[in-house]
Design a protein around this motif. Structure first.
Motif, PDB file in Angstrom:
ATOM      1  N   GLU A 843       0.826  -1.213   0.000  1.00 24.02           N
ATOM      2  CA  GLU A 843       0.000   0.000   0.000  1.00 24.02           C
ATOM      3  C   GLU A 843       0.856   1.257   0.000  1.00 24.02           C
ATOM      4  N   LYS A 847       1.125   4.088  -2.946  1.00 29.20           N
ATOM      5  CA  LYS A 847       0.852   5.518  -2.723  1.00 29.20           C
ATOM      6  C   LYS A 847       1.989   6.373  -3.275  1.00 29.20           C
ATOM      7  N   PHE A 883      -4.836   1.852  -9.472  1.00 25.80           N
ATOM      8  CA  PHE A 883      -5.867   2.030  -8.456  1.00 25.80           C
ATOM      9  C   PHE A 883      -6.945   0.944  -8.514  1.00 25.80           C
ATOM     10  N   SER A 928      -2.825  11.245   2.205  1.00 20.72           N
ATOM     11  CA  SER A 928      -3.534  10.059   2.695  1.00 20.72           C
ATOM     12  C   SER A 928      -4.108   9.211   1.572  1.00 20.72           C
ATOM     13  N   ASP A 929      -4.471   9.829   0.438  1.00 15.90           N
ATOM     14  CA  ASP A 929      -5.187   9.106  -0.609  1.00 15.90           C
ATOM     15  C   ASP A 929      -4.623   9.462  -1.980  1.00 15.90           C
ATOM     16  N   GLY A 930      -4.058   8.464  -2.660  1.00 16.47           N
ATOM     17  CA  GLY A 930      -3.477   8.698  -3.985  1.00 16.47           C
ATOM     18  C   GLY A 930      -4.498   9.117  -5.016  1.00 16.47           C
ATOM     19  N   ARG A 931      -5.728   8.570  -4.937  1.00 18.60           N
ATOM     20  CA  ARG A 931      -6.776   8.929  -5.906  1.00 18.60           C
ATOM     21  C   ARG A 931      -7.152  10.395  -5.776  1.00 18.60           C
ATOM     22  N   LYS A 932      -7.320  10.851  -4.532  1.00 20.64           N
ATOM     23  CA  LYS A 932      -7.663  12.262  -4.289  1.00 20.64           C
ATOM     24  C   LYS A 932      -6.539  13.178  -4.755  1.00 20.64           C
ATOM     25  N   TYR A 933      -5.294  12.724  -4.501  1.00 22.36           N
ATOM     26  CA  TYR A 933      -4.148  13.537  -4.920  1.00 22.36           C
ATOM     27  C   TYR A 933      -4.133  13.701  -6.440  1.00 22.36           C
ATOM     28  N   TYR A 967     -13.121   9.648  -8.888  1.00 24.01           N
ATOM     29  CA  TYR A 967     -12.091  10.257  -8.030  1.00 24.01           C
ATOM     30  C   TYR A 967     -12.366  11.759  -7.867  1.00 24.01           C
ATOM     31  N   GLU A 970     -15.421  12.373  -5.602  1.00 23.59           N
ATOM     32  CA  GLU A 970     -15.102  12.151  -4.189  1.00 23.59           C
ATOM     33  C   GLU A 970     -14.218  13.257  -3.620  1.00 23.59           C
ATOM     34  N   ALA A 971     -13.366  13.856  -4.493  1.00 25.97           N
ATOM     35  CA  ALA A 971     -12.483  14.943  -4.048  1.00 25.97           C
ATOM     36  C   ALA A 971     -13.169  16.299  -4.125  1.00 25.97           C
TER      37      ALA A 971
END
Length: 976
Positions: A843, A847, A883, A928-933, A967, A970-971
């Motif tokens: 994990e 990331k 992802f 904290s979150d690769g998708r959000k980044y 993504y 959610e962001a």
């Protein structure tokens, strides 16, 4: 090195000196031989020396051992490190041409070493690089010289033995087929010829011993060749082989009986091997072997009835019972055992006698307690009568539970009544009764939890309350603790085995009794008591909390710790691994509850460490000792961080002694504990002077040649870099550290350690000091990638490149790679990132990759212009796959490599200390979150370049767009 008489005599002189008891003579000779072994013709010169009949035999034997060890160290050494081959190609060919014939005409002492060398070479070169080996060996079958034939068969056995346990693969199938095509018929012809010779020489004892020795080896080779699948040739010739096996099982040869009780003779070895062979056929080739099943069941049954109880028959009886177990498992053959009379005969005539505690078992219990324990509770009793009889009981009781329970229930009552009549004389009856209940009741379990499933017909709690706890309660005085130790050990083992089913209350009742048995004089008894305590303390409840909490253990704590340490002073147990493991587990269970005892415990532990460091001989004991020390440091320093200074004062002198005396076994442990102490110091001041005095020594090349040192040393050096990189700069040691990185990255076994060191340098080392070296570092990374690519390496380089982009910026990564070769970054995207990104598994690493690739896509102007813009959409698509898809577990052909120094003589192995493990480091903890980044980064880029990003995104597949939209939703962002 020329092959001439002068060099032969000189080499003989050095070999003689290596046999000297005087280290001042022996060590220089060993070093000199090591220094010349890289010279051309050295191994061929050794073979010539071994072949000289006029040379002293001890020198020739020393030469054969030196040759075998040379082959172990060097034959495959270059395959992992990609370094130069230490054996010249001409020498390799010469060795393969000379060694078989030399081995076959040599005396047994030389033949054994050379046979081992052939099997090592064969493991790597056969058949692709040594295709003529089998033909060369098979042609010796026709010589009629059984000393030569047995040499060939022994080598074949060593060469093919791995077929019994290797995983199926296309390469393995091809190799086995290659062998079968060449050896199946000659081996069968040899079997038939040897069977005839057996009859021709029936009155010649010496000849029969050699002939039967050949038959043993023929049967061993047969087992290896048939272990993966049933070869067509052996299926077609099954009548030939089975007829021979049956004859050899049933026909007695009186002149081959031995007067020995302990050592098995050739007849026992042969019959034992045949039982193993037919057991394989019964288990794996049930359909093809079916016609012979009843015949062999009868033969084996009759053989068991006429076989005595002497230890020399143990392996034979064990394999025979295992064969019956395999047959009894098959529903198709249940009818053989369904007859109540046959079942009763098997139980009473075969099973019960082999469950009895024999005189030889008693001798082993008293004279070799470690071997007894190893067989009884460590699972290495697979070839013992008791274990095989136990397995047969389990099999029969699963298929014929009611009938078996009736038979054994009656016998159990007889045994217990016999014990009651005269407990002093008839204690063996109760021991057999306990073993019988254990065998019959067990239905399944694990090493970790003991037995977890039992037969409903066995009233386990009732048996424990009536027969086991009273036996433990009798030990209410020192004298009674030492009475009937075998029975005490059986009761202790019962608690240990059924711990998961006895319940917390019963275990709490047993705990003081277990502690009371720790001072017992018998090594087996106090070892079993310690082992039972340790395994009970390791138990967890359904919520994964310890079953035995510090509160529950509080009434026993003082007694428990005092008696465990006292047990280490008993004769035969000063280095008892079960006791030390119980001490470790007690500290873990009690945690802060042990603080009042630390004043006594720590000096005891350091005293034990000082003692065992003089002559390390018990690896498990030593491991649990270091685990306990690590745990003690953690417990005390969690309560009082400043106590780290006291630990350093106590332990540093011991550690310095270990390092100065070069005690190989302990060095990996010392490096781990030094890392632990440094990491505890992290928030409590600077690194003290004794550590810095040690630091230059840690960079010495000889330390890094020992594979066991690598992982703990990398961690220790990284701790120095993390806590005071400026001091490392002041010492001017960066080039030495980068030299270590270069050594690590060149090794398939250790490349991940190189990446770990590099990440720490990038994170904590001053960048202005590091930057001038980065181009050379990247050049080394690409050189390794092009020369020997493995899945692990590709994974490591992707994570490192992405971390570099995260830390220093994507543009810095692109510029540095393009400095090495124009537009090279495009190749990295296309051949590394896009193709292999999903191979990254953990994990935290995923990331890092997510953040690094996001930066490359959104924070690197070069990616939005030619020539790299063509890769932008594909790279984004690969990141979405990272992802959305599970990690890619496929491997490359080059992933099959020998670990560094595999088989190359003794090396202290690295064993991770559980209680000295480093904390898992999140290098990008603020994200904290690769998708959000990714979504945030794309959104920001699209705002600065409206329309351009959405156009690039439009070219990815619909499924990828949907995932990307999710993504963004959610962001709470959008791409414009």
């Amino acid at each position: 090195m020329e092959i001439n008489e002068a060099n032969l005599q000189q080499l003989a002189g050095y070999l003689q000196q290596t046999l000297s008891p005087d280290p001042n003579i022996r060590r220089p000779a060993e070093k000199l031989l090591e220094s010349i072994e890289a010279e051309r013709h050295y191994p061929v010169l050794l073979l010539n020396l071994i072949d000289k009949n006029d040379m002293d035999v001890t020198t020739r034997v020393a030469g054969s051992i030196a040759f075998k060890n040379y082959i172990k160290r060097n034959w495959a050494a270059h395959e992992d490190s990609d370094g130069p081959d230490k054996i010249h190609s001409e020498d390799r060919e010469a060795i393969k041409k000379l060694i078989v014939n030399l081995m076959l005409r040599s005396a047994p002492a030389l033949q054994k070493q050379l046979s081992d060398a052939v099997s090592i070479i064969g493991k790597h070169d056969f058949p692709n690089k040594w295709p003529y080996l089998i033909d060369e060996m098979v042609e010796k079958f026709s010589t009629g010289d059984f000393n030569v034939i047995n040499g060939v068969l022994q080598t074949a056995h060593l060469l093919f033995k791995r077929y019994r346990y290797e995983f199926k693969s296309q390469a393995l199938w091809e190799e086995i087929k290659f062998v079968l095509d060449r050896i199946s018929k000659p081996l069968t012809d040899l079997l038939l010829a040897t069977m005839e010779l057996r009859k021709a020489h029936e009155n010649n004892v010496e000849a029969l011993r050699v002939i039967y020795g050949s038959l043993v080896l023929v049967c061993k080779v047969f087992l290896s060749l048939n272990s993966q699948d049933l070869p067509e040739f052996f299926e077609d010739n099954m009548p030939t082989w089975m007829k021979a096996f049956h004859e050899l099982l049933t026909v007695d040869v009186a002149c081959l009986h031995t007067g020995e009780n302990e050592e098995a003779g050739v007849l026992e070895h042969l019959r034992s091997q045949i039982c193993e062979n037919i057991g394989l056929y019964a288990q794996m080739y049930n359909e093809e072997f079916g016609a012979y099943m009843e015949t062999f069941v009868t033969a084996v049954w009759e053989l068991l009835l006429r076989t005595g109880m002497q230890p020399k028959y143990d392996a034979l009886v064990s394999n025979a019972l295992q064969f019956l177990s395999v047959v009894a498992e098959r529903n198709h053959y249940r009818k053989i055992f369904e007859n109540p009379e046959i079942l009763a005969n098997i139980c009473e005539g075969v099973v019960i006698p082999n469950l009895d505690f024999r005189q030889s078992d008693e001798e082993l219990f008293e004279d070799s307690p470690e071997e007894y324990i190893r067989r009884d509770i460590e699972g290495s009793d697979v070839d013992t009568r008791r274990r095989a009889a136990c397995d047969l009981v389990k099999t029969l009781s699963q298929n014929f539970e009611d009938k078996i329970f009736a038979i054994f229930g009656r016998y159990l009552e007889i045994l217990l009544n016999k014990y009651k009549e005269n407990p002093t004389l008839n204690w063996k009856a109760k021991d057999t009764a306990i073993y019988l209940v254990t065998s019959f009741a067990s239905r399944g379990g694990t090493q970790k939890h003991g037995v977890t499933q039992v037969s409903e017909l066995v009233p386990l709690p009732e048996f424990c309350a009536q027969q086991i706890i009273p036996e433990l309660e009798r030990a209410n005085s020192k004298k009674k603790i030492n009475e009937v130790p075998v029975l005490k050990s059986a009761a202790l083992k019962f608690v240990m085995v059924f711990r998961s089913l006895l319940g917390q209350q019963t275990l709490l009742i047993c705990m003081p009794h277990l502690i009371r048995h720790l001072p017992a004089e018998s090594v087996v008894v106090h070892s079993y008591a310690a082992c039972a305590i340790e395994r009970i303390l390791a138990m967890r409840d359904p919520s994964n909390n310890l079953l035995m909490t510090p509160q529950l253990l509080a009434p026993f704590t003082s007694d428990l710790l005092a008696r465990l340490f006292a047990t280490l002073t008993l004769p035969g147990s000063t280095e008892n691994e079960y006791v030390m493991k119980a001490i470790m587990r007690s500290f873990y269970s009690l945690q802060e509850g042990t603080l009042p005892y630390m004043e006594v415990a720590l000096p005891r532990l350091t005293g034990i460490l000082t003692m065992v460091a003089k002559n390390p001989s018990r690896p498990h004991f030593n491991h649990y000792l270091f685990e306990t020390l690590s745990l003690v440091i953690r417990i005390v320093c969690n309560a009082e961080p400043a106590a780290v200074n006291s630990f350093e004062e106590v332990l540093f002198p011991v550690f310095q002694g270990i390092l100065q005396q070069d005690i190989l076994e302990f060095m990996p442990y010392v490096f781990q504990m030094l890392s632990l102490l440094l990491e505890i110091r992290e928030n409590s001041g600077s690194i003290s002077e004794p550590y810095w005095a040690l630091f230059p020594c840690l960079l010495a090349p000889p330390l890094w040649d020992r594979s066991g040192n690598v992982t703990p040393l990398i961690r220790l050096i990284s701790a120095f870099i993390k806590q005071d990189s400026n001091h490392v700069v002041a010492l001017g040691k960066l080039s030495a550290i980068l030299g270590i990185f270069q050594k690590m990255i060149a090794s398939k076994s250790n490349d991940h350690e190189g990446f770990y060191l590099l990440q720490n340098l990038l994170t904590y080392y001053p960048l202005n000091e590091l930057q001038s070296n980065m181009r050379q570092v990247f050049a080394l990374l690409f050189q390794r990638l092009s020369l020997s690519k493995t899945t692990k390496y590709v994974r490591g380089i992707i994570v490192f490149f992405c971390y570099y982009a995260s830390k220093l910026g994507a543009s810095a990564l692109v510029e540095l790679i393009d400095q090495i070769q124009a537009n090279m970054f495009g190749m990295v995207i296309e051949r590394v990132f896009i193709t292999d990104m999903t191979k990254v598994t953990t994990e935290l690493d995923r990331k890092i990759v997510a953040v690094g690739i996001s930066k490359i896509l959104t924070d690197c102007p070069a990616m939005l212009s030619q020539p790299y813009v063509q890769y932008w959409s594909k790279l984004l698509q690969s990141l979405v796959e990272l992802f959305e898809l599970p990690p890619d577990k496929t491997i490359l052909d080059s992933d099959n490599f020998e670990p560094d120094n595999a088989g190359g003589g003794y090396q202290a192995a690295f064993s991770q200390l559980t209680y000295a493990q480093p904390k898992v480091q999140d290098l990008l903890a603020d994200i904290s979150d690769g998708r959000k980044y990714l979504a945030d980064s794309l959104s920001k880029l699209s705002q600065s370049r409206p329309g351009e990003v959405s156009q690039l995104v439009a070219s990815i597949g619909d499924n990828y767009k949907q995932a990307l939209q999710k993504y963004c939703d959610e962001a709470g962002v959008r791409i414009i």
